[in-house]
Design a protein around this motif. Structure first.
Motif, short mmCIF file in Angstrom:
data_model
loop_
_atom_site.label_atom_id
_atom_site.label_comp_id
_atom_site.label_asym_id
_atom_site.label_seq_id
_atom_site.Cartn_x
_atom_site.Cartn_y
_atom_site.Cartn_z
N GLN A 62 0.83 -1.21 0.00
CA GLN A 62 0.00 0.00 0.00
C GLN A 62 0.86 1.26 0.00
O GLN A 62 0.59 2.22 -0.73
N LEU A 63 1.92 1.25 0.81
CA LEU A 63 2.81 2.41 0.85
C LEU A 63 3.54 2.60 -0.47
O LEU A 63 3.73 3.74 -0.93
N GLN A 64 3.94 1.50 -1.10
CA GLN A 64 4.60 1.59 -2.40
C GLN A 64 3.66 2.17 -3.44
O GLN A 64 4.05 2.99 -4.26
N ALA A 65 2.40 1.76 -3.40
CA ALA A 65 1.41 2.29 -4.34
C ALA A 65 1.21 3.79 -4.14
O ALA A 65 1.11 4.55 -5.12
N ILE A 66 1.17 4.23 -2.88
CA ILE A 66 1.04 5.66 -2.58
C ILE A 66 2.26 6.41 -3.09
O ILE A 66 2.15 7.45 -3.73
N HIS A 67 3.44 5.86 -2.82
CA HIS A 67 4.69 6.48 -3.28
C HIS A 67 4.69 6.61 -4.80
O HIS A 67 5.00 7.67 -5.35
N ASP A 68 4.35 5.52 -5.48
CA ASP A 68 4.34 5.54 -6.94
C ASP A 68 3.35 6.58 -7.46
O ASP A 68 3.65 7.31 -8.41
N HIS A 69 2.18 6.66 -6.84
CA HIS A 69 1.16 7.63 -7.27
C HIS A 69 1.67 9.06 -7.07
O HIS A 69 1.49 9.92 -7.95
N LEU A 70 2.28 9.33 -5.94
CA LEU A 70 2.79 10.68 -5.67
C LEU A 70 3.91 11.05 -6.63
O LEU A 70 3.99 12.19 -7.09
N MET A 71 4.77 10.10 -6.94
CA MET A 71 5.92 10.39 -7.79
C MET A 71 5.54 10.55 -9.26
O MET A 71 6.36 10.99 -10.06
N GLU A 72 4.30 10.21 -9.61
CA GLU A 72 3.85 10.43 -10.99
C GLU A 72 3.75 11.92 -11.30
O GLU A 72 3.91 12.33 -12.45
N ASP A 73 3.48 12.71 -10.28
CA ASP A 73 3.39 14.17 -10.45
C ASP A 73 4.81 14.73 -10.53
O ASP A 73 5.57 14.69 -9.55
N ALA A 74 5.17 15.26 -11.69
CA ALA A 74 6.55 15.71 -11.93
C ALA A 74 6.98 16.82 -10.97
O ALA A 74 8.12 16.82 -10.48
N HIS A 77 7.60 15.29 -7.58
CA HIS A 77 8.83 14.49 -7.65
C HIS A 77 10.05 15.40 -7.59
O HIS A 77 11.00 15.13 -6.85
N HIS A 78 10.01 16.48 -8.35
CA HIS A 78 11.14 17.42 -8.35
C HIS A 78 11.33 18.08 -6.98
O HIS A 78 12.46 18.19 -6.49
N SER A 79 10.24 18.51 -6.37
CA SER A 79 10.36 19.20 -5.06
C SER A 79 10.89 18.25 -3.99
O SER A 79 11.69 18.65 -3.14
N ILE A 80 10.47 17.01 -4.01
CA ILE A 80 10.95 16.05 -3.01
C ILE A 80 12.41 15.69 -3.26
O ILE A 80 13.23 15.68 -2.33
#
Length: 85
Positions: A62-74, A77-80
């Motif tokens: 579940q955490l990996q799915a959340i991470h993947d979903h968040l990192m789809e937003d460029a 992803h850049h800010s993090i």
């Protein structure tokens, strides 16, 4: 069948440390004299460990799915990633 379910509930209560008072004392006495009961308690401990492991694995997914979903937003992803550079 009902006796088996009662015994499983009693073993669970013992393992989860919710068995108290006289029932706990009686269970410990039965445990001391019964190799069969000790074996059942060990088996139930293993079941608890498997359930705990599977629960953790599900949380990881579940955490990996959340991470993947968040990192789809460029921009996200850049800010993090810029924080850790």
């Amino acid at each position: 069948m009902r006796k088996q379910l009662t015994e499983i509930e009693e073993i669970d209560a013992f393992l989860l440390q919710t068995l108290r008072g006289v029932p706990l004392l009686v269970f410990r006495a039965r445990l001391a004299v019964s190799a069969e009961l000790r074996a059942k308690v060990r088996q139930q401990q293993q079941v608890h460990q498997v359930i705990k492991y599977l629960g953790r694995e599900e949380q990881r997914q579940q955490l990996q799915a959340i991470h993947d979903h968040l990192m789809e937003d460029a921009s996200f992803h850049h800010s993090i990633t810029s924080i850790f550079q």
